[in-house]
Enzyme design. Structure first.
Site, mmCIF file in Angstrom:
data_model
loop_
_atom_site.group_PDB
_atom_site.id
_atom_site.type_symbol
_atom_site.label_atom_id
_atom_site.label_comp_id
_atom_site.label_asym_id
_atom_site.label_seq_id
_atom_site.Cartn_x
_atom_site.Cartn_y
_atom_site.Cartn_z
ATOM 1 N N ASP A 94 7.620 80.110 6.961
ATOM 2 C CA ASP A 94 7.701 78.679 7.228
ATOM 3 C C ASP A 94 6.321 78.112 7.518
ATOM 4 O OD1 ASP A 94 10.400 78.839 6.910
ATOM 5 O OD2 ASP A 94 10.893 78.692 9.045
ATOM 6 N N LYS A 95 6.191 76.821 7.352
ATOM 7 C CA LYS A 95 4.910 76.143 7.535
ATOM 8 C C LYS A 95 4.318 76.390 8.915
ATOM 9 C CE LYS A 95 2.816 71.555 6.917
ATOM 10 N NZ LYS A 95 3.082 70.147 6.517
#
Length: 225
Positions: A94-95
């Site tokens: 995930d970012k």
């Protein structure tokens, strides 16, 4: 030579016509010259390595997507490599998640690492809010089913200190680590992946945003549990 990323076919022909290419020590002047697998090819006395599979270890910083998005900052901004156009990620993060990412052009290797059937361990260090209990560890170890029916395989949780846990999974479903932590009644403050199989980020001494190309014998540790 074009496949080895020396340049386009047009550029390679120009190099040959300029007598800058040698094969086994002899200058080559014809673009149609056939090169065997064991031949040594040089341009300006620099050896050209034939096209090959690439394996890269990258320490992902938070704030970057695991993609080649044109609209968001992504991890490929950090990768300066002649094979960049054909590289892909072996399991996204995930970012807002940091840590170990593998990057390669070897599709078979990627499939083996990310396939749930391989049961490859992925270890995450998670900074949490809340108190981890023995009951939570047991719940995770038995596998979790969310209210929406999504199921996660058994996960191993180990307490590192009052604010830090190690969470080991063998799948890697969408937001799996975050959802497991939330299901247990905890909140995450920071997540970092540190290991895939027996490939450990700590073995490479990489700062956030740094990467290193490794050979297949090292990369295949990711296939070992």
């Amino acid at each position: 030579m074009s496949n080895a990323k020396v340049g386009s076919r047009k550029q390679v022909k120009k190099l040959i016509k300029e007598k800058r290419v040698k094969v086994n020590g002899s200058i080559v002047t014809k673009p149609e010259f056939n090169v065997d697998e064991n031949d040594e090819v040089f341009v300006d006395d620099i050896e050209i390595i034939p096209h090959h599979n690439v394996y890269i270890v990258f320490n992902k910083p938070s704030g970057f997507t695991s993609s080649k998005s044109e609209y968001e900052r992504n991890i490929f901004e950090f990768i300066d490599h002649p094979y960049l156009d054909e590289l892909h990620i072996v399991g996204r993060l995930d970012k807002d998640v940091e840590g170990l990412i593998l990057i390669t052009n070897d599709g078979n290797f990627t499939h083996k690492v990310i396939s749930p059937k391989s049961n490859i361990e992925k270890e995450y260090i998670v900074k949490i809010e809340g108190i981890l209990t023995k009951e939570m560890i047991e719940i995770a170890s038995n596998g979790i089913t969310l209210n929406n029916g999504i199921k996660f395989k058994p996960a191993k949780i180990t307490k590192i200190d009052d604010e830090t846990i190690s969470l080991v999974i063998t799948e890697g479903k969408f937001h799996e680590v975050k959802l497991i932590v939330g299901f247990l009644g905890l909140k995450y403050k920071k997540i970092k992946r540190v290991r895939i199989g027996k490939l450990n980020l700590n073995d490479f001494n990489l700062n956030l945003g740094e990467w290193k190309e490794i050979d297949y014998n090292t990369a295949k540790k990711a296939l070992e549990s």
